[in-house]
Design a protein around this motif. Structure first.
Motif, PDB file in Angstrom:
ATOM      1  N   ARG A 181    -109.019 -52.281 -19.377  1.00 61.84           N
ATOM      2  CA  ARG A 181    -109.347 -50.967 -19.957  1.00 61.84           C
ATOM      3  C   ARG A 181    -108.335 -50.590 -21.043  1.00 61.84           C
ATOM      4  N   THR A 182    -107.055 -50.821 -20.765  1.00 65.36           N
ATOM      5  CA  THR A 182    -106.005 -50.494 -21.729  1.00 65.36           C
ATOM      6  C   THR A 182    -106.159 -51.322 -23.000  1.00 65.36           C
ATOM      7  N   ALA A 183    -106.421 -52.598 -22.856  1.00 62.49           N
ATOM      8  CA  ALA A 183    -106.608 -53.465 -24.020  1.00 62.49           C
ATOM      9  C   ALA A 183    -107.781 -52.987 -24.874  1.00 62.49           C
ATOM     10  N   LEU A 184    -108.857 -52.604 -24.221  1.00 64.04           N
ATOM     11  CA  LEU A 184    -110.016 -52.120 -24.972  1.00 64.04           C
ATOM     12  C   LEU A 184    -109.720 -50.774 -25.629  1.00 64.04           C
ATOM     13  N   ALA A 185    -109.032 -49.894 -24.917  1.00 63.38           N
ATOM     14  CA  ALA A 185    -108.721 -48.566 -25.452  1.00 63.38           C
ATOM     15  C   ALA A 185    -107.765 -48.636 -26.640  1.00 63.38           C
ATOM     16  N   THR A 186    -106.882 -49.632 -26.636  1.00 63.29           N
ATOM     17  CA  THR A 186    -105.906 -49.768 -27.723  1.00 63.29           C
ATOM     18  C   THR A 186    -106.389 -50.720 -28.818  1.00 63.29           C
ATOM     19  N   GLU A 187    -107.663 -51.126 -28.708  1.00 64.66           N
ATOM     20  CA  GLU A 187    -108.265 -51.983 -29.737  1.00 64.66           C
ATOM     21  C   GLU A 187    -107.560 -53.333 -29.859  1.00 64.66           C
TER      22      GLU A 187
ATOM     23  N   ALA B 135    -107.636 -58.071 -24.636  1.00 63.84           N
ATOM     24  CA  ALA B 135    -108.901 -57.896 -23.898  1.00 63.84           C
ATOM     25  C   ALA B 135    -109.496 -59.255 -23.560  1.00 63.84           C
ATOM     26  N   HIS B 136    -109.465 -60.159 -24.509  1.00 59.96           N
ATOM     27  CA  HIS B 136    -109.977 -61.514 -24.275  1.00 59.96           C
ATOM     28  C   HIS B 136    -109.174 -62.203 -23.171  1.00 59.96           C
ATOM     29  N   ARG B 137    -107.854 -62.130 -23.233  1.00 61.65           N
ATOM     30  CA  ARG B 137    -107.015 -62.771 -22.201  1.00 61.65           C
ATOM     31  C   ARG B 137    -107.317 -62.190 -20.822  1.00 61.65           C
ATOM     32  N   CYS B 138    -107.381 -60.875 -20.740  1.00 63.23           N
ATOM     33  CA  CYS B 138    -107.655 -60.216 -19.452  1.00 63.23           C
ATOM     34  C   CYS B 138    -109.025 -60.603 -18.914  1.00 63.23           C
ATOM     35  N   ALA B 139    -110.035 -60.495 -19.766  1.00 59.55           N
ATOM     36  CA  ALA B 139    -111.402 -60.798 -19.329  1.00 59.55           C
ATOM     37  C   ALA B 139    -111.545 -62.273 -18.971  1.00 59.55           C
ATOM     38  N   HIS B 140    -110.911 -63.131 -19.748  1.00 57.77           N
ATOM     39  CA  HIS B 140    -111.009 -64.569 -19.494  1.00 57.77           C
ATOM     40  C   HIS B 140    -110.365 -64.931 -18.152  1.00 57.77           C
TER      41      HIS B 140
ATOM     42  N   HIS C 226    -118.816 -62.253 -12.217  1.00 61.92           N
ATOM     43  CA  HIS C 226    -118.440 -63.316 -13.148  1.00 61.92           C
ATOM     44  C   HIS C 226    -119.286 -63.239 -14.413  1.00 61.92           C
ATOM     45  N   GLU C 227    -120.583 -63.050 -14.257  1.00 60.08           N
ATOM     46  CA  GLU C 227    -121.466 -62.958 -15.421  1.00 60.08           C
ATOM     47  C   GLU C 227    -121.104 -61.759 -16.296  1.00 60.08           C
ATOM     48  N   ALA C 228    -120.785 -60.633 -15.672  1.00 54.22           N
ATOM     49  CA  ALA C 228    -120.385 -59.448 -16.433  1.00 54.22           C
ATOM     50  C   ALA C 228    -119.071 -59.708 -17.172  1.00 54.22           C
ATOM     51  N   ALA C 229    -118.115 -60.329 -16.506  1.00 50.90           N
ATOM     52  CA  ALA C 229    -116.837 -60.654 -17.142  1.00 50.90           C
ATOM     53  C   ALA C 229    -117.034 -61.650 -18.277  1.00 50.90           C
ATOM     54  N   GLN C 230    -117.956 -62.570 -18.099  1.00 54.40           N
ATOM     55  CA  GLN C 230    -118.228 -63.568 -19.134  1.00 54.40           C
ATOM     56  C   GLN C 230    -118.769 -62.903 -20.402  1.00 54.40           C
ATOM     57  N   ARG C 231    -119.677 -61.950 -20.233  1.00 54.06           N
ATOM     58  CA  ARG C 231    -120.221 -61.247 -21.408  1.00 54.06           C
ATOM     59  C   ARG C 231    -119.119 -60.462 -22.123  1.00 54.06           C
ATOM     60  N   LEU C 232    -118.271 -59.797 -21.351  1.00 51.88           N
ATOM     61  CA  LEU C 232    -117.182 -59.014 -21.935  1.00 51.88           C
ATOM     62  C   LEU C 232    -116.182 -59.947 -22.621  1.00 51.88           C
ATOM     63  N   ASP C 233    -115.871 -61.044 -21.986  1.00 50.40           N
ATOM     64  CA  ASP C 233    -114.934 -62.019 -22.542  1.00 50.40           C
ATOM     65  C   ASP C 233    -115.446 -62.552 -23.875  1.00 50.40           C
ATOM     66  N   GLU C 234    -116.702 -62.889 -23.926  1.00 53.22           N
ATOM     67  CA  GLU C 234    -117.283 -63.442 -25.151  1.00 53.22           C
ATOM     68  C   GLU C 234    -117.203 -62.419 -26.289  1.00 53.22           C
TER      69      GLU C 234
ATOM     70  N   ALA D  75    -115.454 -58.313 -31.099  1.00 52.18           N
ATOM     71  CA  ALA D  75    -116.476 -57.259 -31.067  1.00 52.18           C
ATOM     72  C   ALA D  75    -116.123 -56.271 -29.952  1.00 52.18           C
ATOM     73  N   LEU D  76    -115.136 -55.437 -30.215  1.00 55.84           N
ATOM     74  CA  LEU D  76    -114.627 -54.550 -29.168  1.00 55.84           C
ATOM     75  C   LEU D  76    -115.629 -53.486 -28.751  1.00 55.84           C
ATOM     76  N   ALA D  77    -116.472 -53.020 -29.661  1.00 60.07           N
ATOM     77  CA  ALA D  77    -117.497 -52.039 -29.275  1.00 60.07           C
ATOM     78  C   ALA D  77    -118.457 -52.671 -28.271  1.00 60.07           C
ATOM     79  N   ALA D  78    -118.835 -53.914 -28.507  1.00 58.64           N
ATOM     80  CA  ALA D  78    -119.717 -54.627 -27.571  1.00 58.64           C
ATOM     81  C   ALA D  78    -118.996 -54.872 -26.251  1.00 58.64           C
ATOM     82  N   ALA D  79    -117.729 -55.210 -26.319  1.00 58.37           N
ATOM     83  CA  ALA D  79    -116.948 -55.434 -25.096  1.00 58.37           C
ATOM     84  C   ALA D  79    -116.867 -54.147 -24.282  1.00 58.37           C
ATOM     85  N   ARG D  80    -116.637 -53.030 -24.951  1.00 59.50           N
ATOM     86  CA  ARG D  80    -116.580 -51.744 -24.243  1.00 59.50           C
ATOM     87  C   ARG D  80    -117.920 -51.410 -23.598  1.00 59.50           C
ATOM     88  N   ARG D  81    -119.011 -51.778 -24.236  1.00 53.68           N
ATOM     89  CA  ARG D  81    -120.335 -51.536 -23.643  1.00 53.68           C
ATOM     90  C   ARG D  81    -120.554 -52.370 -22.392  1.00 53.68           C
ATOM     91  N   GLU D  82    -119.880 -53.498 -22.283  1.00 51.66           N
ATOM     92  CA  GLU D  82    -120.006 -54.367 -21.110  1.00 51.66           C
ATOM     93  C   GLU D  82    -119.131 -53.910 -19.943  1.00 51.66           C
TER      94      GLU D  82
END
Length: 117
Positions: free
Chosen positions: A42-48, A53-58, A73-81, A87-94
Protein backbone atom coordinates in the motif's frame (compact mmCIF):
# COMPACT_ATOMS: atom_id res chain seq x y z
CA UNK A 1 -16.70 -19.76 -0.14
CA UNK A 2 -15.06 -22.85 1.31
CA UNK A 3 -11.54 -23.23 2.60
CA UNK A 4 -10.76 -25.57 -0.29
CA UNK A 5 -11.65 -22.83 -2.80
CA UNK A 6 -9.29 -20.36 -1.13
CA UNK A 7 -6.43 -22.59 -0.01
CA UNK A 8 -5.31 -25.90 -1.50
CA UNK A 9 -4.38 -27.58 1.78
CA UNK A 10 -3.80 -30.94 0.14
CA UNK A 11 -1.37 -29.38 -2.34
CA UNK A 12 0.36 -27.48 0.44
CA UNK A 13 0.90 -30.60 2.53
CA UNK A 14 2.11 -32.46 -0.55
CA UNK A 15 4.53 -29.60 -1.31
CA UNK A 16 5.77 -29.82 2.27
CA UNK A 17 6.76 -33.43 1.71
CA UNK A 18 3.63 -34.74 3.43
CA UNK A 19 4.59 -32.99 6.66
CA UNK A 20 1.36 -31.50 8.04
CA UNK A 21 3.18 -29.81 10.91
CA UNK A 22 5.49 -28.03 8.46
CA UNK A 23 2.50 -26.96 6.37
CA UNK A 24 0.91 -25.55 9.51
CA UNK A 25 4.07 -23.65 10.40
CA UNK A 26 4.24 -22.20 6.87
CA UNK A 27 0.65 -21.01 7.16
CA UNK A 28 1.19 -19.54 10.62
CA UNK A 29 4.30 -17.67 9.48
CA UNK A 30 2.55 -16.40 6.37
CA UNK A 31 -0.41 -15.24 8.45
CA UNK A 32 1.93 -13.41 10.80
CA UNK A 33 3.78 -11.63 7.97
CA UNK A 34 0.82 -10.81 5.71
CA UNK A 35 -0.36 -7.53 7.33
CA UNK A 36 3.11 -5.96 7.10
CA UNK A 37 3.57 -7.13 3.53
CA UNK A 38 0.24 -5.65 2.47
CA UNK A 39 1.09 -2.40 4.24
CA UNK A 40 4.43 -2.21 2.39
CA UNK A 41 2.56 -2.69 -0.87
CA UNK A 42 0.00 0.00 0.00
CA UNK A 43 2.82 2.41 0.90
CA UNK A 44 4.67 1.73 -2.34
CA UNK A 45 1.52 2.39 -4.35
CA UNK A 46 0.65 5.52 -2.35
CA UNK A 47 4.14 6.96 -2.84
CA UNK A 48 4.12 6.15 -6.56
CA UNK A 49 7.11 3.82 -6.20
CA UNK A 50 6.57 1.35 -9.03
CA UNK A 51 9.78 -0.58 -8.34
CA UNK A 52 8.95 -1.08 -4.66
CA UNK A 53 5.37 -2.03 -5.55
CA UNK A 54 6.69 -4.57 -8.04
CA UNK A 55 9.12 -6.04 -5.48
CA UNK A 56 6.42 -6.29 -2.82
CA UNK A 57 3.81 -7.77 -5.13
CA UNK A 58 6.29 -10.17 -6.71
CA UNK A 59 7.46 -11.47 -3.34
CA UNK A 60 3.91 -11.80 -2.09
CA UNK A 61 2.92 -13.61 -5.29
CA UNK A 62 5.67 -16.17 -4.72
CA UNK A 63 4.66 -16.76 -1.12
CA UNK A 64 1.02 -17.18 -2.13
CA UNK A 65 2.04 -19.76 -4.72
CA UNK A 66 4.10 -21.61 -2.12
CA UNK A 67 1.16 -21.96 0.25
CA UNK A 68 -1.19 -22.82 -2.64
CA UNK A 69 -3.48 -19.80 -2.22
CA UNK A 70 -4.56 -19.69 -5.85
CA UNK A 71 -7.13 -16.84 -5.74
CA UNK A 72 -4.86 -14.50 -3.83
CA UNK A 73 -1.94 -15.54 -6.03
CA UNK A 74 -3.86 -14.57 -9.17
CA UNK A 75 -4.73 -11.17 -7.68
CA UNK A 76 -1.10 -10.59 -6.67
CA UNK A 77 0.03 -11.64 -10.14
CA UNK A 78 -2.21 -9.04 -11.81
CA UNK A 79 -0.97 -6.33 -9.44
CA UNK A 80 2.65 -7.40 -9.91
CA UNK A 81 2.35 -7.26 -13.68
CA UNK A 82 0.84 -3.77 -13.59
CA UNK A 83 3.53 -2.51 -11.19
CA UNK A 84 6.29 -4.11 -13.25
CA UNK A 85 5.04 -2.17 -16.25
CA UNK A 86 4.91 1.03 -14.21
CA UNK A 87 1.11 1.20 -14.53
CA UNK A 88 0.49 2.29 -10.96
CA UNK A 89 -3.14 3.34 -11.55
CA UNK A 90 -3.86 -0.19 -12.80
CA UNK A 91 -1.94 -1.67 -9.88
CA UNK A 92 -3.99 0.41 -7.43
CA UNK A 93 -7.18 -0.85 -9.07
CA UNK A 94 -6.02 -4.42 -8.41
CA UNK A 95 -5.29 -3.79 -4.73
CA UNK A 96 -8.90 -4.22 -3.46
CA UNK A 97 -9.13 -7.64 -5.13
CA UNK A 98 -5.86 -8.69 -3.52
CA UNK A 99 -6.96 -7.40 -0.13
CA UNK A 100 -10.31 -9.23 -0.41
CA UNK A 101 -8.58 -12.46 -1.42
CA UNK A 102 -6.10 -12.00 1.44
CA UNK A 103 -9.00 -11.57 3.85
CA UNK A 104 -10.61 -14.82 2.68
CA UNK A 105 -7.21 -16.50 2.89
CA UNK A 106 -6.65 -15.23 6.43
CA UNK A 107 -9.99 -16.71 7.49
CA UNK A 108 -9.13 -20.03 5.83
CA UNK A 109 -5.74 -20.12 7.54
CA UNK A 110 -7.33 -19.35 10.92
CA UNK A 111 -9.80 -22.20 10.35
CA UNK A 112 -6.98 -24.58 9.40
CA UNK A 113 -4.84 -23.61 12.38
CA UNK A 114 -7.79 -23.96 14.77
CA UNK A 115 -8.61 -27.41 13.36
CA UNK A 116 -5.04 -28.58 13.89
CA UNK A 117 -4.73 -27.19 17.42
Amino acid sequence: MTTEEVLDLEGLVEGAGGDEALAGRLLARFQQDLPARLEQLRTALATEDAEAAHRCAHSLKGSLATIRAHQAHEAAQRLDEAARQGALAAARRELPALEAAAGRLGAAIEERLADSA
